[in-house]
Scaffold this motif. Sequence first.
Motif, PDB file in Angstrom:
ATOM      1  N   SER A   1      47.224 -16.710  52.662  1.00 33.51           N
ATOM      2  CA  SER A   1      48.399 -15.942  53.057  1.00 33.51           C
ATOM      3  C   SER A   1      49.672 -16.760  52.903  1.00 33.51           C
ATOM      4  N   VAL A   2      49.606 -18.045  53.281  1.00 28.79           N
ATOM      5  CA  VAL A   2      50.794 -18.886  53.169  1.00 28.79           C
ATOM      6  C   VAL A   2      51.147 -19.113  51.702  1.00 28.79           C
ATOM      7  N   GLY A   3      50.135 -19.491  50.893  1.00 27.78           N
ATOM      8  CA  GLY A   3      50.394 -19.847  49.505  1.00 27.78           C
ATOM      9  C   GLY A   3      50.804 -18.685  48.628  1.00 27.78           C
ATOM     10  N   PHE A   4      50.230 -17.503  48.861  1.00 22.59           N
ATOM     11  CA  PHE A   4      50.449 -16.392  47.938  1.00 22.59           C
ATOM     12  C   PHE A   4      51.415 -15.333  48.463  1.00 22.59           C
ATOM     13  N   PHE A   5      51.678 -15.325  49.768  1.00 20.89           N
ATOM     14  CA  PHE A   5      52.549 -14.294  50.317  1.00 20.89           C
ATOM     15  C   PHE A   5      53.807 -14.874  50.968  1.00 20.89           C
ATOM     16  N   LEU A   6      53.647 -15.835  51.854  1.00 19.59           N
ATOM     17  CA  LEU A   6      54.801 -16.366  52.575  1.00 19.59           C
ATOM     18  C   LEU A   6      55.634 -17.300  51.704  1.00 19.59           C
ATOM     19  N   SER A   7      54.986 -18.268  51.061  1.00 17.28           N
ATOM     20  CA  SER A   7      55.728 -19.281  50.303  1.00 17.28           C
ATOM     21  C   SER A   7      56.615 -18.701  49.200  1.00 17.28           C
ATOM     22  N   PRO A   8      56.127 -17.761  48.373  1.00 17.53           N
ATOM     23  CA  PRO A   8      57.009 -17.229  47.328  1.00 17.53           C
ATOM     24  C   PRO A   8      58.265 -16.559  47.879  1.00 17.53           C
ATOM     25  N   ARG A   9      58.142 -15.928  49.026  1.00 22.34           N
ATOM     26  CA  ARG A   9      59.302 -15.250  49.612  1.00 22.34           C
ATOM     27  C   ARG A   9      60.287 -16.259  50.199  1.00 22.34           C
ATOM     28  N   LEU A  10      59.783 -17.288  50.831  1.00 16.25           N
ATOM     29  CA  LEU A  10      60.664 -18.335  51.339  1.00 16.25           C
ATOM     30  C   LEU A  10      61.326 -19.087  50.187  1.00 16.25           C
ATOM     31  N   ASN A  11      60.603 -19.198  49.087  1.00 12.13           N
ATOM     32  CA  ASN A  11      61.084 -19.926  47.918  1.00 12.13           C
ATOM     33  C   ASN A  11      62.135 -19.148  47.133  1.00 12.13           C
ATOM     34  N   ALA A  12      62.062 -17.822  47.201  1.00 13.69           N
ATOM     35  CA  ALA A  12      62.906 -16.976  46.348  1.00 13.69           C
ATOM     36  C   ALA A  12      64.388 -17.184  46.607  1.00 13.69           C
ATOM     37  N   SER A  13      64.766 -17.392  47.865  1.00 16.77           N
ATOM     38  CA  SER A  13      66.195 -17.529  48.157  1.00 16.77           C
ATOM     39  C   SER A  13      66.768 -18.785  47.522  1.00 16.77           C
ATOM     40  N   GLY A  14      66.002 -19.883  47.541  1.00 15.90           N
ATOM     41  CA  GLY A  14      66.482 -21.112  46.924  1.00 15.90           C
ATOM     42  C   GLY A  14      66.526 -21.027  45.411  1.00 15.90           C
ATOM     43  N   ARG A  15      65.648 -20.217  44.829  1.00 13.92           N
ATOM     44  CA  ARG A  15      65.628 -20.078  43.371  1.00 13.92           C
ATOM     45  C   ARG A  15      66.757 -19.197  42.854  1.00 13.92           C
ATOM     46  N   LEU A  16      67.102 -18.152  43.625  1.00 11.68           N
ATOM     47  CA  LEU A  16      68.093 -17.188  43.141  1.00 11.68           C
ATOM     48  C   LEU A  16      69.451 -17.318  43.821  1.00 11.68           C
ATOM     49  N   GLU A  17      69.468 -17.812  45.054  1.00 11.47           N
ATOM     50  CA  GLU A  17      70.734 -17.918  45.783  1.00 11.47           C
ATOM     51  C   GLU A  17      70.786 -19.291  46.457  1.00 11.47           C
ATOM     52  N   LYS A  18      70.884 -19.270  47.784  1.00 15.40           N
ATOM     53  CA  LYS A  18      70.803 -20.488  48.574  1.00 15.40           C
ATOM     54  C   LYS A  18      69.649 -20.343  49.556  1.00 15.40           C
ATOM     55  N   SER A  38      63.207 -10.980  56.704  1.00 12.78           N
ATOM     56  CA  SER A  38      61.957 -10.839  55.960  1.00 12.78           C
ATOM     57  C   SER A  38      62.083  -9.769  54.885  1.00 12.78           C
ATOM     58  N   ALA A  39      62.699  -8.645  55.248  1.00 12.07           N
ATOM     59  CA  ALA A  39      62.894  -7.560  54.286  1.00 12.07           C
ATOM     60  C   ALA A  39      63.799  -8.010  53.145  1.00 12.07           C
ATOM     61  N   TYR A  40      64.838  -8.784  53.472  1.00 11.20           N
ATOM     62  CA  TYR A  40      65.761  -9.271  52.460  1.00 11.20           C
ATOM     63  C   TYR A  40      65.052 -10.227  51.499  1.00 11.20           C
ATOM     64  N   LEU A  41      64.262 -11.152  52.050  1.00 13.60           N
ATOM     65  CA  LEU A  41      63.554 -12.122  51.221  1.00 13.60           C
ATOM     66  C   LEU A  41      62.476 -11.453  50.370  1.00 13.60           C
ATOM     67  N   ASP A  42      61.846 -10.411  50.918  1.00 15.54           N
ATOM     68  CA  ASP A  42      60.852  -9.684  50.143  1.00 15.54           C
ATOM     69  C   ASP A  42      61.513  -9.003  48.943  1.00 15.54           C
ATOM     70  N   LYS A  43      62.681  -8.405  49.162  1.00 12.32           N
ATOM     71  CA  LYS A  43      63.427  -7.773  48.074  1.00 12.32           C
ATOM     72  C   LYS A  43      63.850  -8.810  47.038  1.00 12.32           C
ATOM     73  N   LEU A  44      64.280  -9.964  47.514  1.00 13.38           N
ATOM     74  CA  LEU A  44      64.701 -11.034  46.613  1.00 13.38           C
ATOM     75  C   LEU A  44      63.513 -11.551  45.803  1.00 13.38           C
ATOM     76  N   ASN A  45      62.360 -11.606  46.435  1.00 13.44           N
ATOM     77  CA  ASN A  45      61.165 -12.080  45.723  1.00 13.44           C
ATOM     78  C   ASN A  45      60.750 -11.098  44.628  1.00 13.44           C
ATOM     79  N   ARG A  46      60.904  -9.790  44.891  1.00 11.75           N
ATOM     80  CA  ARG A  46      60.596  -8.809  43.849  1.00 11.75           C
ATOM     81  C   ARG A  46      61.546  -8.975  42.657  1.00 11.75           C
ATOM     82  N   LYS A  47      62.809  -9.277  42.945  1.00 10.33           N
ATOM     83  CA  LYS A  47      63.766  -9.540  41.872  1.00 10.33           C
ATOM     84  C   LYS A  47      63.343 -10.780  41.094  1.00 10.33           C
TER      85      LYS A  47
END
Length: 277
Positions: A1-18, A38-47
Amino acid sequence: SVGFFLSPRLNASGRLEKATKSVELLITESSEEAHQLSAYLDKLNRKRQILSADYLNFALDAIPDDKSDLPKVLFVENDAWQAGLIGLVSGQLKERFSRPVLAFTKDDNGNYVGSARSINEFHITNALTQFNHYFINYGGHQKAAGLTVSADKYNQFKDEFIKYAENILHEEDLIPKLTIDSVIDIDQINLNTARAIIDIGPFGETNQEPVLLIRDVIIKDIILLSRDKHLKLYVQKGNQLFECVWWNSGIHKDEISFGAKMDVAFKLNVNNWQGTD
């Protein structure tokens, strides 16, 4: 759950924004704010997923289909790519073509910003050090590196680095290798074995998760996941049926047939559903 669901969403903000949104989520004491973040990061991860797929497809279109035509190190470039995502491109290409890959975009000053991923046989940072006179900055480790090259030096660096890799790397270095830690039988695939493996974690670069092998399983079902990106396989041996997920393997779907016998290399994990393993 951490590696495949939580980490990509936490990572997305640093990759695309701050990365501040991810930090705010981790430290908030408000459930309402946590839900919004959480909803914002999930949307960012889909992007992030959509952009990464587009970048990868662009890169693949620029690479010859015939592997015999490939140089021993690959360069891919696009001025419009976001710098935070190019490491995902070089990483996926490295896995697919089994050779070092450098992906580049441009920064606001017109410099080439690159992210490199490499195979075990080619220490990418040591290799780049041979060319550090071309770089504004660089750094990394054996398998990954980042670098910035001024536009007027980029083509010369690229040409010389490709020649360097052609001399250093041998054809056998480019053959994918998989280390099997243990060949096991059907009666060893159980919760006790899975929990014993978990106990020797956590796993990472210096403590790799064990890779196991079971021979002569029968393919009972093949399911495409995530817009044909991954494969879920149901395999049988004896009277037991096992579920397997083969990540980033959709391109191999036509190489597997129902009822075929295969040897399967895998990492054993425990699925937990509503508190039950």
